[in-house]
Motif scaffolding. Sequence first.
Motif, PDB file in Angstrom:
ATOM      1  N   ALA A   3       0.864  -1.178   0.000  1.00 46.55           N
ATOM      2  CA  ALA A   3       0.000   0.000   0.000  1.00 46.55           C
ATOM      3  C   ALA A   3       0.898   1.225   0.000  1.00 46.55           C
ATOM      4  O   ALA A   3       1.931   1.255   0.682  1.00 46.55           O
ATOM      5  N   GLN A   5       0.564   3.909   1.445  1.00 46.56           N
ATOM      6  CA  GLN A   5       0.654   4.467   2.798  1.00 46.56           C
ATOM      7  C   GLN A   5       1.500   3.603   3.741  1.00 46.56           C
ATOM      8  O   GLN A   5       1.700   3.980   4.901  1.00 46.56           O
ATOM      9  N   THR A  26      -4.301   3.563   6.179  1.00 48.20           N
ATOM     10  CA  THR A  26      -4.551   2.689   5.035  1.00 48.20           C
ATOM     11  C   THR A  26      -5.636   1.679   5.355  1.00 48.20           C
ATOM     12  O   THR A  26      -5.713   1.196   6.492  1.00 48.20           O
ATOM     13  N   GLU A  55      -2.467   2.531  -4.512  1.00 44.91           N
ATOM     14  CA  GLU A  55      -3.061   3.643  -3.780  1.00 44.91           C
ATOM     15  C   GLU A  55      -4.343   3.191  -3.081  1.00 44.91           C
ATOM     16  O   GLU A  55      -4.949   2.180  -3.453  1.00 44.91           O
ATOM     17  N   GLU A  56      -4.761   3.954  -2.119  1.00 51.52           N
ATOM     18  CA  GLU A  56      -5.981   3.646  -1.371  1.00 51.52           C
ATOM     19  C   GLU A  56      -7.189   3.521  -2.292  1.00 51.52           C
ATOM     20  O   GLU A  56      -8.002   2.611  -2.125  1.00 51.52           O
ATOM     21  N   ARG A  60      -9.577   0.173  -2.631  1.00 53.89           N
ATOM     22  CA  ARG A  60     -11.025   0.225  -2.418  1.00 53.89           C
ATOM     23  C   ARG A  60     -11.790  -0.210  -3.681  1.00 53.89           C
ATOM     24  O   ARG A  60     -12.794  -0.912  -3.589  1.00 53.89           O
ATOM     25  N   GLY A  76      -8.854  -4.848   2.927  1.00 56.30           N
ATOM     26  CA  GLY A  76      -7.934  -4.088   2.081  1.00 56.30           C
ATOM     27  C   GLY A  76      -6.688  -4.850   1.686  1.00 56.30           C
ATOM     28  O   GLY A  76      -6.317  -4.898   0.507  1.00 56.30           O
ATOM     29  N   THR A 114     -16.944   1.613   1.709  1.00 56.76           N
ATOM     30  CA  THR A 114     -16.166   1.286   0.517  1.00 56.76           C
ATOM     31  C   THR A 114     -17.090   0.909  -0.632  1.00 56.76           C
ATOM     32  O   THR A 114     -16.907   1.372  -1.756  1.00 56.76           O
TER      33      THR A 114
END
Length: 118
Positions: A3, A5, A26, A55-56, A60, A76, A114
Amino acid sequence: MVAAQAAAYALSFAAGHPIAADVGQTIADGMACSVPDRAAIEIILGGVSRIATVEETEIRSAMRYLFTDTHNVAEGAGAAALAALLQERARMQGRRVAVVLSGGNVDADVFAQTLAGS
């Protein structure tokens, strides 16, 4: 894949040795590592050609795809492999690929948000 993050393993891979890094917020908390394991980095360096950073929003989106298209629930970290594959779809075009879906331990409210696209 990592991720964005929680990029300690990607940074370590690029540097060739463990690099500690801050972890931001995250949805892929199962991958949120700030200090990579030295032995794991050595194994990764011995057999991995690249590490994708997702990326987030991509994570999602992958969670939504898994639910709407396959009726599977993924947390996730569990959806991150699909997020990486979707990110590299042009590069993977025409190849036989697979991703492992693991982890369905996602908070119901977070999952609902989400799915709603929030």
